[in-house]
Design a protein around this motif. Structure first.
Motif, PDB file in Angstrom:
ATOM      1  N   GLU A  18       0.373  31.336   2.926  1.00 36.33           N
ATOM      2  CA  GLU A  18       1.977  31.007   2.450  1.00 36.33           C
ATOM      3  C   GLU A  18       2.902  31.891   3.579  1.00 36.33           C
ATOM      4  N   THR A  19       2.487  32.941   3.857  1.00 36.60           N
ATOM      5  CA  THR A  19       3.072  33.943   4.819  1.00 36.60           C
ATOM      6  C   THR A  19       3.188  33.329   6.210  1.00 36.60           C
ATOM      7  N   TRP A  41       1.151  42.706   6.820  1.00 33.47           N
ATOM      8  CA  TRP A  41       2.300  42.013   7.326  1.00 33.47           C
ATOM      9  C   TRP A  41       3.353  41.854   6.069  1.00 33.47           C
ATOM     10  N   GLY A  42       3.828  40.354   6.026  1.00 27.96           N
ATOM     11  CA  GLY A  42       4.787  40.070   4.802  1.00 27.96           C
ATOM     12  C   GLY A  42       4.263  39.823   3.464  1.00 27.96           C
ATOM     13  N   LEU A  68       6.312  34.938   7.839  1.00 27.40           N
ATOM     14  CA  LEU A  68       6.127  36.375   7.619  1.00 27.40           C
ATOM     15  C   LEU A  68       5.092  37.067   8.396  1.00 27.40           C
ATOM     16  N   VAL A  71       5.015  37.595  -0.960  1.00 30.88           N
ATOM     17  CA  VAL A  71       4.503  36.406  -1.701  1.00 30.88           C
ATOM     18  C   VAL A  71       3.607  36.793  -2.745  1.00 30.88           C
ATOM     19  N   LEU A  88       6.086  30.840   6.107  1.00 36.39           N
ATOM     20  CA  LEU A  88       7.258  31.401   5.739  1.00 36.39           C
ATOM     21  C   LEU A  88       7.858  32.352   7.016  1.00 36.39           C
ATOM     22  N   LYS A 107      10.475  41.717  10.578  1.00 35.64           N
ATOM     23  CA  LYS A 107      11.226  40.737  10.018  1.00 35.64           C
ATOM     24  C   LYS A 107      12.497  41.163   9.656  1.00 35.64           C
TER      25      LYS A 107
END
Lengths: 265, 265, 265
Positions: free
Chosen positions: A239-240, C51-52, A245, C56, A243, C83
């Motif tokens: 999912e990252t 990371w990001g 991310l 989520v 997106l 980001k």
């Protein structure tokens, strides 16, 4: 959900028609299975009970109940279809799928000697009772080497014409056959030929069991590409990537589905 | 259990004498450990607490209780035996094993400089109190390269004569030494020489930490080959390989133990 | 804790200043996350939400509460900082970190085009409010190839001068960039140059996502080297490497921090 303030690519809410994530369960223990499903249901569209694992997995019914509660659909791996077929027991496979209340079924010829035409006949037959996900591509690395772009495109189209809801492109759990070479390298020419053909890419699901493949398809097809054979532990990492991310897709721009063919150039 | 109607290779019920699956626990958290054991106990014969992980793993006693409830036996990795030996503390290793109520013990010389003869003496000694699983093969890739088929066969026989219940062939968790080359390739000539020797293959356990090795041993020795160093997450995938429910062993025929030597030809 | 009677390298109790283990959470499900943290908190110093993923991951607040109960600190991956920066939203990143009560923050230039000097300015700025872990090294394999020992040493020193609490050396989750070549091989010359420079190695944290790298740093720097990007499943395996309880570091001698520079020769 996104309370960060970041601009992120748009994703449809479930149930969605594209941007599908299909996880593969290779026989996870029940509590871990439920833990991941309950934690991340919004990012999971389907679970495939990989190859013949459903035969030996404990608590299959409990897993299915968990999926139903979370609005996630499911099907058994194509190898199980082929196993029943190889023993002349497709009637019993029909009953097996009915017993577990399957709405979806995967039909493949990745292992057995079965022409695409023969496979298409089974797609026609089963599509009267199930949504059929057909699979194109060989698990055997040598056979996979011999399959050309024209073959891929012809087989995908033949499957759709026979009644397949979606067509899945083979890559195994290891990413070493089907659309991949034995070395793991993706056959990009074939991917590009599929993308620039008249096939509706929104109805194709790419098996992409590793980060390299996931990133590649997201960059080529967009955030909302359909991806399968995703391991449970890759639910959030994928999912990252979708997106932008993670470093691999950091500069991803939001994908315009309307311009998909132009987008490849 | 098998409600599918498929013809599948026969597997003995537990406690079984062959077709053993030995999982390796490398320090899993307690709830996940119990989840897998409770979900799939029928497919698990032994747990090895890998190398020296038992020293630092929390909840070791709770893990052992879970195994006892599920009729699964256990032992500590051979490296732990060697660690105590290297510090001149075998008496304390004896106490350590007794404290955790071990019925089985692994004795190896994979890391230390110890001749097979010296190892055999420890096997004799410990076999008075424990069922001894001995290990043959070097963890060091260079040393492993120098070990011939004759060496392997001689060492395995020497271990049995000294009192070993089973002999385990080394491959590590990575499949890159012992019976494997540093590249991961299995030393097939040595495997074939072992299979065609007078060694009773039912008393040999092959470390097979990856799908390639598992498939290979199942195809060469049969569904009921004894396999070790199986990761927890491979419990169900391995069982499907044994049963011909995955592409890699799809055309597996049921193995006739009576014709094992002929079977290799 | 060590009831075995073995002589093992000494490890400080938490909170410790070196010998740090920094796990990376790539979006694990909540119960598994808590299971590992509760089982092995004594071996875990920090968790990085990779990371990001924090954007989520479900149940982020519940994860953070679990960490606080176990005296484990946490921070978000440097890619998330980049980001926000790339979208001109550092103010919102500040608020995001405050919202989750972060005491630590990672500042990197692994993906964006950002000179080390520019990165150092952000370190100065954020170090007024947070403990800053800065990261040195490129995620892009080609850029990583061009970075010399002098660059590494200069950048590390510049980050400390700007106010970084610790400096992390890049290797990604895959061990294929930063201090590693794309093949996975560690750039040993650079490691040696860092070790023999005037940099205080106790304040450097090496990303070491696989056993090869972990063993290498433990052998070169000692049991109490600081290591990051450790997967959850490597928590216990890493601790056994630190203690000489696995074959790879079996003959490890206890490391004398006083003689670190001499120790490399």
């Amino acid at each position: 959900m996104n309370i960060s303030g970041l601009n992120l690519p748009l994703r449809d809410e479930k149930p969605r028609q594209h941007g599908l994530t299909v996880l593969i369960d290779n026989g996870l223990p029940i509590e871990y299975f439920k833990d991941m499903v309950n934690s991340s249901a919004e990012f999971i569209d389907f679970i495939k009970f990989g190859w013949g694992t459903s035969i030996v997995t404990g608590k299959l019914i409990e897993k299915i109940e968990c999926l139903k509660e979370n609005n996630i659909d499911y099907f058994f791996g194509g190898t199980l279809f082929e196993k029943f077929l190889s023993q002349g027991k497709l009637d019993q496979y029909y009953l097996y799928c009915k017993k577990f209340d399957c709405k979806y079924i995967e039909i493949s010829n990745g292992t057995m000697e079965l022409t695409n035409k023969e496979k298409a006949n089974f797609i026609s037959e089963f599509s009267e009772e199930f949504n059929v996900f057909s699979e194109v591509g060989q698990k055997d690395a040598d056979k996979a080497d011999e399959t050309t772009s024209s073959d891929w495109i012809e087989f995908i189209k033949e499957d759709f014409e026979a009644g397949a809801t979606k067509v899945i492109t083979e890559a195994r759990e290891s990413g070493t056959s089907g659309l991949c070479k034995a070395t793991g390298e993706v056959r990009m020419k074939i991917v590009e030929d599929i993308l620039t053909s008249s096939i509706n890419i929104k109805d194709v699901i790419f098996e992409a069991p590793n980060k390299t493949m996931q990133s590649l398809f997201i960059k080529y097809v967009g955030s909302n590409v359909n991806l399968a054979n995703i391991s449970f532990s890759d639910t959030i990492p994928l999912e990252t990537l979708r997106l932008g991310l993670r470093s691999d897709t950091f500069y991803l721009v939001n994908f315009d589905w309307g311009s998909i063919r132009e987008g490849q150039k």
